[in-house]
Design an enzyme around this catalytic site. Sequence first.
Site, mmCIF file in Angstrom:
data_model
loop_
_atom_site.group_PDB
_atom_site.id
_atom_site.type_symbol
_atom_site.label_atom_id
_atom_site.label_comp_id
_atom_site.label_asym_id
_atom_site.label_seq_id
_atom_site.Cartn_x
_atom_site.Cartn_y
_atom_site.Cartn_z
ATOM 1 C CG ASN A 1 -1.981 1.077 1.161
ATOM 2 O OD1 ASN A 1 -1.841 2.018 0.394
ATOM 3 N ND2 ASN A 1 -2.999 0.963 1.976
ATOM 4 C CG ASP A 2 1.733 3.021 3.667
ATOM 5 O OD1 ASP A 2 0.692 3.619 3.360
ATOM 6 O OD2 ASP A 2 1.912 2.469 4.762
#
Lengths: 465, 103
Positions: free
Chosen positions: A391-392
């Site tokens: 995600n990040d």
Amino acid sequence: MNILEISYLISSVTFILGLKMLSNPESARKGNLIAAAGMTLAIFTTIFLYESPAGKPLGNYVWIFGGIAVGTLAGVVAAKKVQMTAMPQMVSLFNGLGALCVAIISFLEYLHFPDEQFSDSFNVRLLIILAGLVIGSVSFSGSIIAYGKLEGKIKDFHFPFHQFINLVFLLIILIMLIIPVAGISHDLSFLFIITFLSIVYGLFFVFPIGGADMPVVISLLNSFTGIAAALGGFLYDNQVMLTGGILVGSSGTILTILMCKAMNRSLWNVVIGTWNASAVSSGAKTTTGSIKEISIQDTAVLMSYSKSVVIVPGYGLAVAQAQHTCKELEQLLEEKGVEVKYAIHPVAGRMPGHMNVLLAEADVSYDKLLEMDEINPEFVKTDVVLILGANDVVNPAALTDPSSPIYGMPILEVINAKNIIVNKRSMSAGYAGIDNELFYNDKTKMLFGDSKKVLGQLVNEIKTL
Amino acid sequence: MIENIINFLSSNIDAIYIIILSIFLGIEVISKVPSILHTPLMSGANAIHGVVIIGAIIVMGLADSNDIVSLILGFLAVVFGTLNVVGGFVVTDRMLEMFKKKK
């Protein structure tokens, strides 16, 4: 005695060689074995050849060999049984035990410190003993908390003014330490107070630091233990403890800084922990738009008929233990003439290099794993990017939104690819707790579900095509 | 106080040399490591600081056989130190084994 000193020299050289070889993929495994051989040599020559300064040889062989036998058995079993995904916390646990070992030694040395040697002026030997006790205790309790956090047993725990409270704690420990060292009083109670406070300080030091930063903390505590070991070397005038300890202390510090750099953060930032605090409150730009879901069938068709696919593995893949299914998918696609590569972000997984270890376990070929700098220019030519529980590290806000807490972190620029498929368990935010506008992009389609289950279905679907 | 420190330094000058050189060596040896090896390297370094086991052995071996506190604590220190060394090296080897197969 001479043979002992020569064996210490050999062991020290093996540690240096071992570390050097460990920093190159070709020689790493051999380097580890060489260091282990050096360690074995140092341990056994100490047992049989060491004499105290007064010329007394070591005794209590039953206890020594008993301890080594118990430790070896437990160590081998623990190290062999641990899941590949749980490696980081295992390292943390072993580090904590080594630190506890230093703390116990220092504790005993203080107990045995001859009364007549307590002077009324500054006593350097006592300072070394107590410094070893403090660093060992802090590293011990800190490592145990880091272990608990990575195991998911301990949640991030914030308390008001934690930086201030930690500072006060440190100050009290210093004062308590100075009193016996300066010869003001050498009451035994100081020993107990210092031990207790140091253990509590270790807890408070790690409690507020976010789980995503644990690798850096473990590496930092690792170098603490190295320094504590070197202090022990000073105590016994023991060169191999000195070199081994300092080598780990300095290389561990550099490694910690390298890890921070890979995440584009400063060590100070990690320790003070502004990231987590500000990420929640500043709540970067709210993202608007709707997300689009894609079915397993459509994904299978899309992937089978593309020319190139890049898989971005993240921690979601690791938790789901989906690396083997992922490898199966890769093989199926390759048979259909699709070019498959993996894009590895430096901090993918829980620790730098963690993802490589996991994929290697599933027999994914080493040269299919591309690091960020190699793969980023290739995304433009990529038909499908499949993001598995990351995600990040793919959040474009890191490049475009200065108000985002991860602004400036180098990311995988998957947004340049033609199609992006994101597999996640739910729409929850990533580890940094921030929204990801990539999910709302026109080119992005969401494929919800547990990585292993989804990949399994995908594999079956592609087989029927 | 200053006098004590200077005395200490001059009587341990060899050790000071070792420390300073080892610091630079540690930095030098590691500075070019690729990020894929960060985890195994940390794990390997972790095993190396298990060298504290030698301190534990010395404490244990010199303890008076009637001194129960020292015997028990020393024994625990030997166990923990061994765990650090053995566990550390074995875990590192397991990690690296996986890289090896691919070459």
